[in-house]
Design an enzyme around this catalytic site. Structure first.
Site, PDB file in Angstrom:
ATOM      1  N   ARG A  56      23.896 -28.678  77.167  1.00 25.24           N
ATOM      2  CA  ARG A  56      25.099 -27.925  76.800  1.00 25.24           C
ATOM      3  C   ARG A  56      26.032 -28.775  75.936  1.00 25.24           C
ATOM      4  O   ARG A  56      27.250 -28.589  75.960  1.00 25.24           O
ATOM      5  CB  ARG A  56      25.850 -27.420  78.034  1.00 25.24           C
ATOM      6  CG  ARG A  56      25.109 -26.320  78.787  1.00 25.24           C
ATOM      7  CD  ARG A  56      26.035 -25.670  79.811  1.00 25.24           C
ATOM      8  NE  ARG A  56      25.307 -24.716  80.639  1.00 25.24           N
ATOM      9  CZ  ARG A  56      25.441 -24.603  81.949  1.00 25.24           C
ATOM     10  NH1 ARG A  56      26.276 -25.396  82.600  1.00 25.24           N
ATOM     11  NH2 ARG A  56      24.761 -23.703  82.626  1.00 25.24           N
ATOM     12  N   TYR A 100      16.882 -13.214  86.218  1.00 26.02           N
ATOM     13  CA  TYR A 100      17.933 -12.426  85.577  1.00 26.02           C
ATOM     14  C   TYR A 100      17.525 -10.956  85.471  1.00 26.02           C
ATOM     15  O   TYR A 100      18.334 -10.048  85.723  1.00 26.02           O
ATOM     16  CB  TYR A 100      18.238 -12.979  84.188  1.00 26.02           C
ATOM     17  CG  TYR A 100      19.113 -14.197  84.180  1.00 26.02           C
ATOM     18  CD1 TYR A 100      20.384 -14.181  84.753  1.00 26.02           C
ATOM     19  CD2 TYR A 100      18.691 -15.375  83.578  1.00 26.02           C
ATOM     20  CE1 TYR A 100      21.187 -15.301  84.746  1.00 26.02           C
ATOM     21  CE2 TYR A 100      19.498 -16.503  83.561  1.00 26.02           C
ATOM     22  CZ  TYR A 100      20.743 -16.462  84.147  1.00 26.02           C
ATOM     23  OH  TYR A 100      21.552 -17.564  84.137  1.00 26.02           O
TER      24      TYR A 100
END
Length: 358
Positions: free
Chosen positions: A40, A168
């Protein structure tokens, strides 16, 4: 073009990165210092990223080549890390395939029609290579900026692993307990394996497109696999992650595999076929290397929260981790997970400088 041809084309397009510490580690060599980059790193804590994203949705940024290029480059310019990581999101290939998924601020990916049955799996669209042309164009722009030769910076491609994508899709969004996912795995393993197999195909298509565009390494993120026992991981997940990583075996790029909370799974994850196995902060690197086995480098593993503890603490932890890394086959310095949004960017820059000095 079939997958093998895509992989071969990507292998022929490799840049000359003779000075890359990251690529040296993946070949089993020992560079002058451990290479360092941050998960990230492309955004989140950088004010220049927040300014760029102020009026831009996440998917728009991911699918706009110029934006994805600029966001990827920002931390490379600021921190002087040893690798760039392509700005993207785990669910980008699902969006590109036509799955109804949106990124909701403060929540994460939300799926319009969760997948729960065999019929749902059968209706899941394939990912067509043309759908990821914007990502390939962003890579083309990045390669021109990142350079070649001794001063060139490698670019790491990015994809989510089948289990995390499946979670997900089944849960409909992020989940603390993954109860629907685990229930489907155990109650209807045929449907589970059909879904995971389809997602492995989507992930492999996505990564092959990145390799063909010229990325220098790839990382497969399995964010949620730490929720599983080793037995369940081996039965339900390992074959599909291995299909992705094995499908890139002839691509000429090193493969990194990372999961969160996967200390008990490190040996099994190594069997999936990665050259480098990521380690979160819960297991010391030397112990992680023992679990992973010989012949593979490790990546990690500073706790992201330690970056808030003051420089004396940060420095001591960085030195400890680098020392542990010396007892491994090879070490890529990183955090044990992603950069937290409120992290001081100057601390990250100092971490890079310190690692480079060791």
């Amino acid at each position: 073009m079939d997958g093998a041809a895509v992989a071969t084309t990507g292998a022929r397009a490799r840049r000359d990165l003779t000075g890359s510490a990251l690529l040296a580690v993946t070949r089993g060599e020992q560079p002058n210092h451990p290479p360092v980059w941050f998960m990230r790193q492309a955004g989140r804590s950088l004010p220049e990223y927040r300014a760029l994203r102020k009026d831009t949705a996440m998917f728009e940024a991911c699918f706009t080549p110029e934006l994805a290029c600029e966001i990827t480059l920002q931390p490379v310019r600021r921190h002087r890390v040893d690798a760039a990581i392509l700005f993207s999101d785990i669910v980008v290939p699902l969006k590109a395939a036509g799955v109804g998924v949106e990124l909701v601020a403060g929540t994460g990916p939300v799926v319009a029609e969760p997948i729960r049955t065999a019929a749902d799996v059968a209706a899941l669209p394939e990912l067509e290579p043309d759908a990821v042309r914007p990502i390939a164009e962003a890579i083309r722009l990045l390669l021109a900026e990142l350079g070649t030769g001794p001063d060139g910076t490698p670019l790491i491609g990015f994809a989510g692993a089948p289990f995390t994508l499946a979670s997900y899709l089944i849960e409909g969004g992020p989940s603390r307990n993954h109860e629907r996912t685990k229930a489907l795995m155990h109650s209807d393993p045929d449907t589970w394996h059909a879904l995971a197999g389809r997602l492995a195909g989507i992930t492999l298509t996505f990564l092959r497109a990145q390799v063909a565009a010229g990325v220098d390494a790839v990382q497969l993120f399995d964010s949620w696999s730490g929720a599983l026992s080793e037995r369940d991981y081996r039965r339900f997940v390992l074959p599909h992650s291995a299909a992705v990583l094995g499908g890139l075996a002839g691509a000429g790029v090193p493969r990194i595999h990372f999961g969160v909370g996967t200390g008990e799974l490190l040996g099994a994850m190594a069997e999936a076929g990665a050259d480098v196995v990521g380690v979160d902060w819960r297991v010391p690197l030397d112990e992680a290397a023992r679990r992973i086995g010989p012949g593979r480098a490790v990546q990690g593993n500073l706790d992201p929260a330690v970056l808030f503890a003051g420089w004396d603490v940060v420095e001591a932890e960085v030195r400890r981790i680098v020392a542990e890394g010396r007892d491994t086959h090879g070490h890529v310095f990183n955090l044990g997970h992603g950069v937290l949004p409120d992290t001081d960017p100057d601390v990250l820059t100092r971490v890079v400088e310190l690692v480079h000095s060791l």
